[in-house]
Design a protein around this motif. Structure first.
Motif, PDB file in Angstrom:
ATOM      1  N   THR A   1      -1.994   1.203  -1.378  1.00 56.45           N
ATOM      2  CA  THR A   1      -2.270   0.059  -2.248  1.00 56.45           C
ATOM      3  C   THR A   1      -2.088  -1.270  -1.516  1.00 56.45           C
ATOM      4  OG1 THR A   1      -1.571   1.345  -4.145  1.00 56.45           O
ATOM      5  CG2 THR A   1      -1.661  -1.025  -4.433  1.00 56.45           C
ATOM      6  N   ARG A   2      -0.989  -1.369  -0.763  1.00 54.70           N
ATOM      7  CA  ARG A   2      -0.714  -2.637  -0.101  1.00 54.70           C
ATOM      8  C   ARG A   2      -1.746  -2.921   0.984  1.00 54.70           C
ATOM      9  NH1 ARG A   2       5.267  -4.484   2.030  1.00 54.70           N
ATOM     10  NH2 ARG A   2       4.802  -6.707   2.072  1.00 54.70           N
ATOM     11  N   TYR A   3      -2.081  -1.874   1.739  1.00 48.70           N
ATOM     12  CA  TYR A   3      -3.123  -1.997   2.772  1.00 48.70           C
ATOM     13  C   TYR A   3      -4.426  -2.470   2.143  1.00 48.70           C
ATOM     14  CZ  TYR A   3      -6.705  -0.264   6.032  1.00 48.70           C
ATOM     15  OH  TYR A   3      -7.796  -0.151   6.867  1.00 48.70           O
TER      16      TYR A   3
ATOM     17  N   PRO B   1      -7.554  -1.527  -9.164  1.00 51.74           N
ATOM     18  CA  PRO B   1      -6.087  -1.568  -9.215  1.00 51.74           C
ATOM     19  C   PRO B   1      -5.487  -0.204  -9.489  1.00 51.74           C
ATOM     20  CG  PRO B   1      -7.061  -2.714 -11.114  1.00 51.74           C
ATOM     21  CD  PRO B   1      -8.193  -2.260 -10.251  1.00 51.74           C
ATOM     22  N   ALA B   2      -4.219  -0.046  -9.108  1.00 52.10           N
ATOM     23  CA  ALA B   2      -3.501   1.191  -9.394  1.00 52.10           C
ATOM     24  C   ALA B   2      -3.509   1.432 -10.901  1.00 52.10           C
ATOM     25  CB  ALA B   2      -2.072   1.084  -8.879  1.00 52.10           C
ATOM     26  N   PRO B   3      -3.391   2.690 -11.311  1.00 52.95           N
ATOM     27  CA  PRO B   3      -3.471   2.976 -12.748  1.00 52.95           C
ATOM     28  C   PRO B   3      -2.315   2.358 -13.527  1.00 52.95           C
ATOM     29  CG  PRO B   3      -2.772   4.918 -11.518  1.00 52.95           C
ATOM     30  CD  PRO B   3      -3.180   3.889 -10.503  1.00 52.95           C
TER      31      PRO B   3
ATOM     32  N   ARG C   1       2.121  -1.290 -12.985  1.00 47.26           N
ATOM     33  CA  ARG C   1       1.378  -0.748 -11.848  1.00 47.26           C
ATOM     34  C   ARG C   1       2.301  -0.697 -10.645  1.00 47.26           C
ATOM     35  NH1 ARG C   1      -4.169  -1.529 -13.149  1.00 47.26           N
ATOM     36  NH2 ARG C   1      -4.514  -3.258 -14.581  1.00 47.26           N
ATOM     37  N   VAL C   2       2.119   0.327  -9.841  1.00 49.37           N
ATOM     38  CA  VAL C   2       2.898   0.446  -8.608  1.00 49.37           C
ATOM     39  C   VAL C   2       2.226  -0.369  -7.511  1.00 49.37           C
ATOM     40  CG1 VAL C   2       3.732   2.025  -6.842  1.00 49.37           C
ATOM     41  CG2 VAL C   2       3.675   2.754  -9.227  1.00 49.37           C
ATOM     42  N   LEU C   3       2.959  -1.267  -6.895  1.00 46.94           N
ATOM     43  CA  LEU C   3       2.453  -1.998  -5.738  1.00 46.94           C
ATOM     44  C   LEU C   3       2.899  -1.306  -4.453  1.00 46.94           C
ATOM     45  CD1 LEU C   3       3.061  -5.645  -6.988  1.00 46.94           C
ATOM     46  CD2 LEU C   3       0.969  -4.289  -7.108  1.00 46.94           C
ATOM     47  N   GLU C   4       4.132  -0.808  -4.465  1.00 45.21           N
ATOM     48  CA  GLU C   4       4.638  -0.051  -3.323  1.00 45.21           C
ATOM     49  C   GLU C   4       5.806   0.792  -3.805  1.00 45.21           C
ATOM     50  OE1 GLU C   4       5.126  -2.305   0.384  1.00 45.21           O
ATOM     51  OE2 GLU C   4       6.946  -1.161   0.688  1.00 45.21           O
TER      52      GLU C   4
END
Ligand SMILES: [Mn+2]
Length: 159
Positions: free
Chosen positions: A4-6, A29-31, A112-115
């Motif tokens: 996600t971050r990449y 975006p992440a779910p 949402r998860v960013l990392e």
């Protein structure tokens, strides 16, 4: 979620770098996952932070009111995973039973998860009281059985 971050740092219509196949696609975006905080008037008043992860609600007990602004750090003690259905639970656990006392939903929404690593969750919360980027950070990552985390809101540009 590992990419996600990449992926959020790059515009794949402008860079020749690969977008990557694992995780979310570029631009998507992440779910959205379940986020809820239940205020729990047990022997000691606390707030139960719960985040959907791997089909369960990962749970932390926060002894003081969760922070709505950056700059306030709260202890968050990891407790047992709860079933997803627990996210809508409100009621009174009978006195003498485990966690006896009143449970009410204090905030709810999605995140949402960013990392995510075993000792860190960097997330974006979309609730009513809590909104924006938050961090959960394990205090002693080398100690597997230690359950103490810190929970706090980031300023918009961090980290
Ligand atoms: Mn509780």
């Amino acid at each position: 979620m590992g990419l996600t971050r990449y992926q959020t740092k790059r515009r794949f219509d402008r860079t020749p770098e690969p977008a990557g196949k694992k995780g979310t696609s570029a631009g998507v975006p992440a779910p959205e996952l379940i986020y809820v905080i239940q205020k729990h008037r047990a022997t000691h008043l606390h707030w139960d932070l719960r985040l959907e992860e791997g089909g369960v609600l990962k749970s932390w007990a926060v002894p003081k009111e969760p922070p709505t602004e950056a700059g306030v750090k709260r202890l968050a003690v990891e407790v047992e995973d709860h079933p997803l259905e627990y996210a809508s639970f409100e009621g009174t656990i009978p006195a003498g039973e485990y966690g006896g006392g009143k449970v009410e939903i204090w905030d709810r929404g999605t995140y949402r998860v960013l990392e995510a690593t075993p000792a860190k969750r960097w997330i974006e919360i979309t609730g009513t009281r809590l909104r924006g980027p938050y961090i959960l950070l394990k205090l002693k990552p080398a100690e597997k059985d230690d359950r103490n985390w810190l929970f706090f809101k980031l300023k918009p540009k961090e980290p």
